[in-house]
Design a protein around this motif. Structure first.
Motif, PDB file in Angstrom:
ATOM      1  N   ASN A  16       6.777   6.763  -5.603  1.00  0.00           N
ATOM      2  CA  ASN A  16       6.556   5.352  -5.920  1.00  0.00           C
ATOM      3  C   ASN A  16       7.095   4.961  -7.287  1.00  0.00           C
ATOM      4  OD1 ASN A  16       5.156   4.695  -3.469  1.00  0.00           O
ATOM      5  ND2 ASN A  16       3.397   5.820  -4.259  1.00  0.00           N
ATOM      6  N   CYS A  58       5.246 -11.460 -12.792  1.00  0.00           N
ATOM      7  CA  CYS A  58       6.679 -11.356 -13.060  1.00  0.00           C
ATOM      8  C   CYS A  58       7.408 -12.696 -13.036  1.00  0.00           C
ATOM      9  CB  CYS A  58       7.339 -10.425 -12.040  1.00  0.00           C
ATOM     10  SG  CYS A  58       6.778  -8.726 -12.174  1.00  0.00           S
ATOM     11  N   GLY A 106      14.692  -0.573  -7.849  1.00  0.00           N
ATOM     12  CA  GLY A 106      14.022  -1.298  -8.917  1.00  0.00           C
ATOM     13  C   GLY A 106      14.358  -2.773  -8.806  1.00  0.00           C
ATOM     14  N   SER A 127       9.845 -10.074 -17.484  1.00  0.00           N
ATOM     15  CA  SER A 127       9.125  -9.387 -16.408  1.00  0.00           C
ATOM     16  C   SER A 127       9.507  -7.913 -16.385  1.00  0.00           C
ATOM     17  CB  SER A 127       9.457 -10.028 -15.063  1.00  0.00           C
ATOM     18  OG  SER A 127      10.821  -9.857 -14.759  1.00  0.00           O
ATOM     19  N   GLY A 182       0.192  -8.112 -14.786  1.00  0.00           N
ATOM     20  CA  GLY A 182       1.631  -7.871 -14.747  1.00  0.00           C
ATOM     21  C   GLY A 182       2.404  -8.828 -13.875  1.00  0.00           C
ATOM     22  N   LEU A 216      10.231   4.197 -10.230  1.00  0.00           N
ATOM     23  CA  LEU A 216      11.513   3.501 -10.329  1.00  0.00           C
ATOM     24  C   LEU A 216      12.650   4.501 -10.208  1.00  0.00           C
ATOM     25  CD1 LEU A 216      10.471   1.176 -13.254  1.00  0.00           C
ATOM     26  CD2 LEU A 216      11.283   0.357 -11.022  1.00  0.00           C
ATOM     27  N   LYS A 247      13.206   3.870  -2.841  1.00  0.00           N
ATOM     28  CA  LYS A 247      12.829   2.585  -3.423  1.00  0.00           C
ATOM     29  C   LYS A 247      13.852   2.178  -4.477  1.00  0.00           C
ATOM     30  CE  LYS A 247       7.856   2.443  -2.620  1.00  0.00           C
ATOM     31  NZ  LYS A 247       6.517   2.260  -3.215  1.00  0.00           N
ATOM     32  N   ARG A 267       4.600 -12.043  -6.655  1.00  0.00           N
ATOM     33  CA  ARG A 267       4.507 -11.466  -7.994  1.00  0.00           C
ATOM     34  C   ARG A 267       4.525 -12.504  -9.109  1.00  0.00           C
ATOM     35  NH1 ARG A 267       2.897  -8.122  -5.441  1.00  0.00           N
ATOM     36  NH2 ARG A 267       3.353  -5.906  -5.347  1.00  0.00           N
ATOM     37  N   PHE A 273      10.360  -1.146  -5.216  1.00  0.00           N
ATOM     38  CA  PHE A 273      10.101  -1.651  -3.872  1.00  0.00           C
ATOM     39  C   PHE A 273      11.137  -1.090  -2.898  1.00  0.00           C
ATOM     40  CE2 PHE A 273       8.031  -5.063  -6.272  1.00  0.00           C
ATOM     41  CZ  PHE A 273       6.868  -5.232  -5.539  1.00  0.00           C
ATOM     42  N   CYS A 296      10.359  -4.235 -14.560  1.00  0.00           N
ATOM     43  CA  CYS A 296      11.008  -3.811 -13.311  1.00  0.00           C
ATOM     44  C   CYS A 296       9.957  -3.137 -12.433  1.00  0.00           C
ATOM     45  CB  CYS A 296      12.149  -2.840 -13.597  1.00  0.00           C
ATOM     46  SG  CYS A 296      13.623  -3.627 -14.273  1.00  0.00           S
ATOM     47  N   LEU A 297      10.004  -3.425 -11.150  1.00  0.00           N
ATOM     48  CA  LEU A 297       9.029  -2.885 -10.210  1.00  0.00           C
ATOM     49  C   LEU A 297       9.742  -2.158  -9.078  1.00  0.00           C
ATOM     50  CD1 LEU A 297       6.710  -6.013  -9.937  1.00  0.00           C
ATOM     51  CD2 LEU A 297       6.296  -3.967 -11.304  1.00  0.00           C
ATOM     52  N   LYS A 307      14.240  -6.472 -10.844  1.00  0.00           N
ATOM     53  CA  LYS A 307      14.041  -7.268 -12.044  1.00  0.00           C
ATOM     54  C   LYS A 307      14.009  -8.731 -11.618  1.00  0.00           C
ATOM     55  CE  LYS A 307      14.138  -8.243 -16.544  1.00  0.00           C
ATOM     56  NZ  LYS A 307      13.086  -7.826 -17.493  1.00  0.00           N
TER      57      LYS A 307
END
Length: 654
Positions: free
Chosen positions: A455, A523, A611, A532, A521, A457, A609, A502, A537, A534-535, A613
């Motif tokens: 999970n 975004c 990243g 924001s 958090g 980045l 996954k 988000r 997904f 980076c997450l 932005k």
């Protein structure tokens, strides 16, 4: 807060009296502090009492004055039971609630559907998939099919994203019904007879649930005019259920037809049918090749629920055989990997590319010392099988002892001696010349893959670069590093569903939640100059998506040198008109110096996954020269800080 408002509107007596009170409990102290901030912001700090405890730690007479008349809770995950719904409700009914309490939610029903899907099959059946590879690498040798496997459980997934790759083999069927207003049982079983609607192979059971819900009006109806003590557990998403069953919410995929009046549903709860990330469907994988069925055949399904999970067994006519019961024969331990990692290890093209890279790296090396820097059992076995004279040291930073046991168990099937392979001892953090018996390392290799990093980045796998730097003193002058470099790639995309899920919270059911954004958090819609984060997904599961630019290179990471700060910049032109919500980033791993073998982890590859932005504000973009869109290009800059492994992304639109 909704409960307090509903009570207040129906009572002449203030809600702050002992006769009518809302008590909320939350075990996580930072969330308690945040809840109190929200209450103060909305002028309700004297109306709602927040207790920093788990619900099963509350005591009547100490924490609450008397047993509560109403329970308001949201402890539902994608599987329904995974957040401890049953034991929490059991304790509440036993210790905290009055007789015949009102509960919000009121009832939930789980449904399922039998599906055929090659994609879902590849996520769990490594044995039969690697048999197709024909490369003589046996991660799961015959008779040891579960030595490397996934955990036998339901997996949350957005099934709409693979609608075109699923063949539906049954109509939706009801599985379990849970009444929240009475004490639930810890264990339940049901036998279902399901008629197959198509010929095919059942690879999975896709499940979801429906619960009957209400809006502010119904909640007011439940509480209005009554001096209730109301107890709230883990209040996150405000979804309430009514006993009339007139309005409901479903977590089913969009391709399922509701068994109710859809127009009434949408008018009652407008968000139904929208993409959301907190509730998905669940997938239960049928072990092995699946269950072959014919149209109109009756399929017998045995469903079981425990305190926290639901599982399934299929009964066939072959002497009462059960399919779906995971048989963990052999050793009493198993190497448990994620479904995506199992699919990667079973992918013929990926294996072929990796083996070709290993063969190239070993070329001309008669008796080499090889170090596998990450948790790759595939690369360890590949080197041991391809070069009988090589000695391999596997660092296995995440697997350690389990990795060592696994390598020993599959040695004979893969034709190597266990003396040829060793795993770094648990207490060791890096190698020295003493560990290598004064030999220099000829080959340093990784996928890279770190156990438990699923999970994270993409650039957190640059840990490989850090490991390579720590091993620099024991690398030979002509040591081969694989991969030899990483390339940070990016693409501008329209991600409306992800952005909505988000973005900053503002008014929620008439209450101001703006103070929560920093801690939670958010975004999107951030005030300047905030950026924001980076997450990570799976972009292909993020609802509506559209590429607005070509894929472009932002920067390179050169593993032939020691890790160091580095940066890159790229100018990109938008190639499609639309609303840009952000940039998707990933790393392509270059395995050889000739750059003939490049393994991408981009959105097209579903097993990794990416990243994301997100922009502060969505921006209309277009093609230069057209009247559509405000922006025609963007500049992306990335700065890598090796001290914390962070990658800072900045952008400018023009």
């Amino acid at each position: 807060m909704m409960a307090a408002r509903a009570m207040e509107s129906g009572n002449s007596t203030s809600c702050s009296t002992s006769e009518g009170r809302v008590t909320a409990c939350e075990s996580y102290l930072p969330m308690v502090k945040l809840m109190r901030k929200v209450l103060r912001l909305n002028g309700m700090e004297r109306i709602v009492r927040v207790i920093n405890k788990r619900s099963d730690e509350l005591e009547v007479g100490m924490d609450i004055t008397s047993r509560a008349d109403v329970l308001v809770s949201e402890i539902l995950d994608s599987e329904l039971l995974g957040e401890g719904l049953i034991p929490t409700l059991q304790h509440a009914h036993d210790k905290l609630l009055a007789a015949n309490p009102q509960t919000v939610p009121y009832r939930a029903t789980t449904y399922g559907q039998l599906v055929e899907s090659m994609y879902l099959w590849k996520l769990h059946d490594l044995y039969n998939n690697e048999a197709k590879a024909l490369d003589d690498i046996h991660l799961v040798p015959k008779g040891m099919e579960t030595i490397l496997c996934i955990r036998p459980q339901q997996y949350a997934m957005h099934c709409d994203a693979i609608k075109e790759e699923m063949k539906l083999l049954s109509e939706p069927f009801k599985i379990f019904e849970f009444d929240f207003w009475k004490r639930p049982d810890s264990h339940g079983e049901t036998e279902l007879c399901i008629k197959a609607t198509n010929d095919g192979t059942v690879h999975a059971v896709v499940s979801w649930y429906i619960f009957w819900c209400c809006d502010n009006y119904i909640l007011s109806h439940v509480l209005q005019g009554r001096l209730y003590q109301c107890l709230g557990f883990f209040f996150r998403w405000t979804l309430q259920l009514d006993c009339e069953g007139t309005i409901f919410y479903s977590t089913c995929p969009k391709y399922i037809c509701f068994p109710f009046n859809t127009r009434e549903l949408n008018s009652s709860f407008p968000s139904v049918g929208n993409w959301c990330d907190h509730w998905k469907q669940c997938v239960w994988f049928v072990p092995g090749k699946g269950l072959t069925v014919s149209k109109d055949e009756e399929v017998h399904l045995h469903a079981i629920h425990t305190d926290t999970s639901i599982s399934y067994r299929f009964k066939t006519n072959a002497q009462g055989t059960e399919i779906g019961k995971y048989d963990f024969g052999g050793p009493d331990w198993h190497l448990i990997l994620s479904p995506e990692r199992v699919a990667i290890y079973g992918d013929r093209n990926w294996r072929c590319s990796m083996l070709r890279a290993v063969k190239n790296a070993l070329q001309g090396k008669v008796s080499s010392l090889c170090v596998v820097a990450d948790d790759s059992v595939f690369l360890t076995i590949a080197i041991a099988s391809l070069s009988k004279t090589s000695h391999i040291i596997s660092l296995f930073p995440g697997m350690r002892e389990k990795g060592a046991q696994y390598l020993q168990a599959v040695a004979v099937a893969n034709g190597y001696s266990i003396d040829q392979v060793e795993v770094l001892e648990k207490r060791k953090t890096h190698l020295t010349m003493h560990d290598t018996q004064q030999r220099k390392v000829d080959l340093l290799i990784g996928e890279p893959f770190y156990y438990g990093n699923d999970n994270m980045l993409p650039w957190q796998n640059l840990r490989f670069w850090k490991e390579r730097t720590m091993l620099d003193p024991i690398l030979s002058d002509d040591a081969v590093i694989m991969p030899c470099k990483g390339i940070l790639k990016a693409c501008a995309m329209s991600l409306p569903d992800l952005w909505r899920s988000r973005c900053c919270l503002k008014q929620i059911e008439g209450f101001d939640h703006s103070v929560v954004n920093d801690m939670l958090g958010a975004c999107g819609d951030l005030p300047a100059p905030e950026e924001s984060p980076c997450l990570p997904f799976f972009i292909w599961q993020c609802g509506e998506i559209k590429e607005l630019s070509e894929v472009f290179t932002v920067m390179h990471f050169d593993f032939s040198t020691a890790i160091s700060p580095c940066s890159g910049k790229a100018q990109v032109k938008f190639t499609e008109p639309g609303i840009c919500h952000g940039f998707v980033l990933w790393i392509d791993w270059v395995m050889d110096m000739e750059e003939s073998i490049v393994l991408s982890t981009g959105p097209v590859q579903r097993y990794w996954k990416q990243g994301v932005k997100l922009l502060t504000k969505p921006v209309a973009v277009g093609i230069r020269g057209s009247s559509i869109g405000e922006c025609c290009s963007a500049e992306i800059e990335a700065v890598f800080d090796p001290s914390g492994g962070e990658l800072i992304i900045k952008y400018a639109l023009s």
